[in-house]
Design an enzyme around this catalytic site. Structure first.
Site, PDB file in Angstrom:
ATOM      1  N   HIS A 196       1.354   7.541   2.273  1.00  0.00           N
ATOM      2  CA  HIS A 196       0.874   7.619   0.911  1.00  0.00           C
ATOM      3  C   HIS A 196       0.080   8.897   0.668  1.00  0.00           C
ATOM      4  O   HIS A 196      -0.374   9.179  -0.443  1.00  0.00           O
ATOM      5  CB  HIS A 196       0.012   6.375   0.654  1.00  0.00           C
ATOM      6  N   LYS A 198      -1.042  12.714   0.092  1.00  0.00           N
ATOM      7  CA  LYS A 198      -0.524  13.805  -0.730  1.00  0.00           C
ATOM      8  C   LYS A 198      -1.405  15.020  -0.489  1.00  0.00           C
ATOM      9  O   LYS A 198      -2.508  15.093  -1.006  1.00  0.00           O
ATOM     10  CB  LYS A 198      -0.585  13.444  -2.218  1.00  0.00           C
ATOM     11  N   ASP A 203      -0.190  28.666   4.375  1.00  0.00           N
ATOM     12  CA  ASP A 203      -0.520  29.786   5.276  1.00  0.00           C
ATOM     13  C   ASP A 203      -1.654  29.442   6.238  1.00  0.00           C
ATOM     14  O   ASP A 203      -2.392  30.330   6.655  1.00  0.00           O
ATOM     15  CB  ASP A 203      -0.932  31.034   4.466  1.00  0.00           C
ATOM     16  N   HIS A 410      -4.786   7.511 -12.323  1.00  0.00           N
ATOM     17  CA  HIS A 410      -4.353   7.323 -10.923  1.00  0.00           C
ATOM     18  C   HIS A 410      -5.340   7.940  -9.945  1.00  0.00           C
ATOM     19  O   HIS A 410      -5.108   7.931  -8.735  1.00  0.00           O
ATOM     20  CB  HIS A 410      -2.967   7.988 -10.803  1.00  0.00           C
ATOM     21  N   LYS A 412      -8.487   8.889  -7.440  1.00  0.00           N
ATOM     22  CA  LYS A 412      -9.120   8.110  -6.370  1.00  0.00           C
ATOM     23  C   LYS A 412     -10.261   8.925  -5.786  1.00  0.00           C
ATOM     24  O   LYS A 412     -10.059   9.723  -4.877  1.00  0.00           O
ATOM     25  CB  LYS A 412      -8.108   7.804  -5.252  1.00  0.00           C
ATOM     26  N   ASP A 417     -25.155  10.362  -5.184  1.00  0.00           N
ATOM     27  CA  ASP A 417     -26.174  11.374  -5.454  1.00  0.00           C
ATOM     28  C   ASP A 417     -26.088  12.537  -4.462  1.00  0.00           C
ATOM     29  O   ASP A 417     -26.691  13.579  -4.679  1.00  0.00           O
ATOM     30  CB  ASP A 417     -27.579  10.758  -5.447  1.00  0.00           C
TER      31      ASP A 417
END
Ligand code: NAG
Ligand code: NAG
Ligand code: NAG
Ligand code: NAG
Ligand code: NAG
Length: 484
Positions: A196, A198, A203, A410, A412, A417
């Site tokens: 899942h 991403k 480089d 979507h 996440k 603080d």
């Protein structure tokens, strides 16, 4: 996790869910520590060379000099930028804006000189993939085109969750034909989960990590948040190790235990990487899930979430698509309260203000609401208990409603603080137990710079969304059908 999820359901599920004791190691101490492990690393390199399957890609195997220069590069002026996809038509009354994820990906592709590694869940970057005729697929189609051009010129490696037969595979076929190296990671077989994650590593120097999938909708029709770090080879080398783990699994199709030392890291919640981010001294690390993918030294994603919460003194703001104190996919059903307990504990023991901004759309699972209402009931100003929940709804015009699995928040992330946490996982048990995900954790507490810290920028994003017309308080008698 449910196995044999047909593609539509998988994307449905995706979209639905899309919905410490910390020893700050001084840089000098770090250098000394690094020097002492240099020998170990040399041995590790030798082992790596033995264990890493030879690939046709021009990627050189990491050499010891890479590891040595890694330290020096930590004084590189790493440049960190929050990036967002704001769905077409969404408007905020706020000066808080960030470059788009499309812009970030475009920049990264134009910066790329030698290599581009992408960890991905699935690929639907064109109208053809989704059976739509949307002008707003243009950005995704442009990304695919540029990626295929790059694939002929530099090393492009793609690790992707093994697609189901019914899933569109045109993007991957095109990239493969253009010269990219593609490995599929059979998570269903490995952990009964999905890949899942991403992220991009360019480089071995620049990185992107965030909630956006390789999906045109993630650029223009779904609300997403990510981060790019430019000119930061030390961090890129560490994220590169997580990529190498997926790459290795794509070939071996079985999980090594223990992982070879080349996958180990020195940087974690207890000994983060010390580096300047936008001229601000920062400590940073990458966490990963599932636990079986974490080589020595790697903080597990759940541990990083819990430790960030433990460390909070005044507030914890969370924006995630889905929040469930359960193992969503397990049969029989299983309650899983690790995160939920931590939030209640922070609210009760330390009077920390807790805010959850959760997504709500047609595919939201109704079972989420009783649990969220339960959390939101921990509210009593007299007792200084302050947990609040709001639901974020991305409105859709009749045309936009026609786009399958779009128009949803979507992102996440979590901001306290002190800390900015930017991840790729849904917040339910499965994501920490069987699904592959990763997160960047940034601490810039010691900032003396004029420039706003990442933490304060992320807080501003949260506050913008929280106070916008798109979010509605979740009250005890709120009816899901009226809200979403
Ligand atoms: C949420 O969970 C589902 C189930 O695995 C997954 O397919 C989807 O990608 C997740 N959504 C995200 C990105 O959080
Ligand atoms: C890529 O193309 C080669 C042939 O050129 C083929 O053997 C291989 O299976 C393809 N891989 C993928 C992932 O499509
Ligand atoms: C990265 O470093 C190069 C060389 O110092 C500089 O020209 C470039 O502007 C930097 N990129 C970013 C995005 O900071
Ligand atoms: C953040 O960094 C500061 C300064 O280096 C350090 O004192 C503090 O313990 C760190 N906090 C966390 C939660 O890592
Ligand atoms: C922006 O402010 C105007 C005026 O107060 C209000 O009508 C509108 O709904 C606000 N929009 C959002 C997205 O908050």
């Amino acid at each position: 996790m449910k196995t044999d999820i047909p593609y539509n359901q998988l994307v449905d599920v995706e979209r639905r869910r899309q919905a410490s004791n910390r020893k700050a190691v001084l840089y000098s101490r770090c250098v000394i520590a690094l020097a002492s492990v240099a020998t170990v690393l040399l041995a590790a390199m030798a082992l790596y060379n033995l264990l890493t399957p030879r690939v046709s890609s021009p990627h050189p195997a990491p050499s010891s000099s890479l590891h040595l220069s890694q330290r020096e590069s930590c004084s590189d002026p790493c440049n960190i930028v929050l990036v967002e996809s704001i769905p077409e038509g969404l408007e905020f009354n706020s000066s808080t804006t960030h470059p788009s994820i499309f812009q970030a990906w475009t920049n990264l592709m134009s910066e790329a000189r030698s290599s581009l590694d992408i960890a991905s869940f699935y690929w639907t970057l064109t109208n053809k993939d989704t059976g739509t005729q949307e002008p707003t697929a243009y950005q995704g189609e442009t990304v695919l085109k540029k990626l295929s051009e790059l694939s002929g010129k530099i090393s492009v490696r793609i690790a992707v969750n093994t697609p189901q037969q019914s899933q569109p595979q045109d993007n991957l076929r095109l990239l493969n034909d253009s010269g990219a190296n593609i490995r599929t990671v059979n998570m269903k077989k490995l952990t009964s989960g999905v890949l899942h994650t991403k992220f991009w590593v360019v480089d071995k120097k620049h990185i992107y990590i965030g909630s956006a999938n390789m999906d045109w909708r993630s650029l223009t029709q779904v609300k997403e948040l990510g981060v790019v770090v430019y000119n930061c080879s030390c961090l890129a080398a560490d994220l590169g190790k997580i990529f190498e783990a997926y790459w290795f699994l794509g070939d071996s199709q079985s999980i090594p235990s223990p992982w070879p030392n080349s996958f180990s890291t020195l940087y974690n919640k207890d000994t983060p990487l010390q580096l300047p981010l936008n001229d601000t001294p920062s400590s940073v690390y990458l966490s990963s899930s599932p636990p079986s993918f974490c080589a020595a030294g790697r903080t597990q994603d759940l541990q990083s979430i819990v430790s960030v919460m433990e460390d909070a003194e005044s507030f914890i703001y969370i924006a995630v698509m889905n929040y469930l104190p359960t193992m969503e996919f397990s049969h029989p059903k299983r309650y899983w309260a690790d995160i939920d307990t931590q939030l209640r504990r922070a609210a009760y023991e330390r009077r920390v203000k807790v805010r959850l901004l959760i997504s709500c759309w047609a595919s939201t699972q109704p079972v989420m609401f009783p649990f969220l209402k339960s959390l939101a009931s921990v509210y009593d100003p007299k007792s200084k208990l302050d947990v609040q929940v709001r639901l974020f709804v991305v409105p859709a015009s009749p045309e936009q409603k026609e786009i399958p699995f779009a128009r949803v928040n979507h992102n996440k992330y979590m901001v306290t603080d002190k800390i900015a946490y930017i991840g790729t996982s849904n917040w339910s048990g499965d994501y920490f137990v069987s699904t592959a995900g990763s997160a960047l954790v940034v601490n810039q507490t010691a900032s003396e710079s004029q420039e706003p810290t990442v933490q304060s920028q992320l807080k501003a994003v949260f506050e913008r969304d929280w106070s916008s017309d798109y979010s509605t308080p979740l009250t005890q008698d709120a009816n899901l059908r009226d809200l979403c």
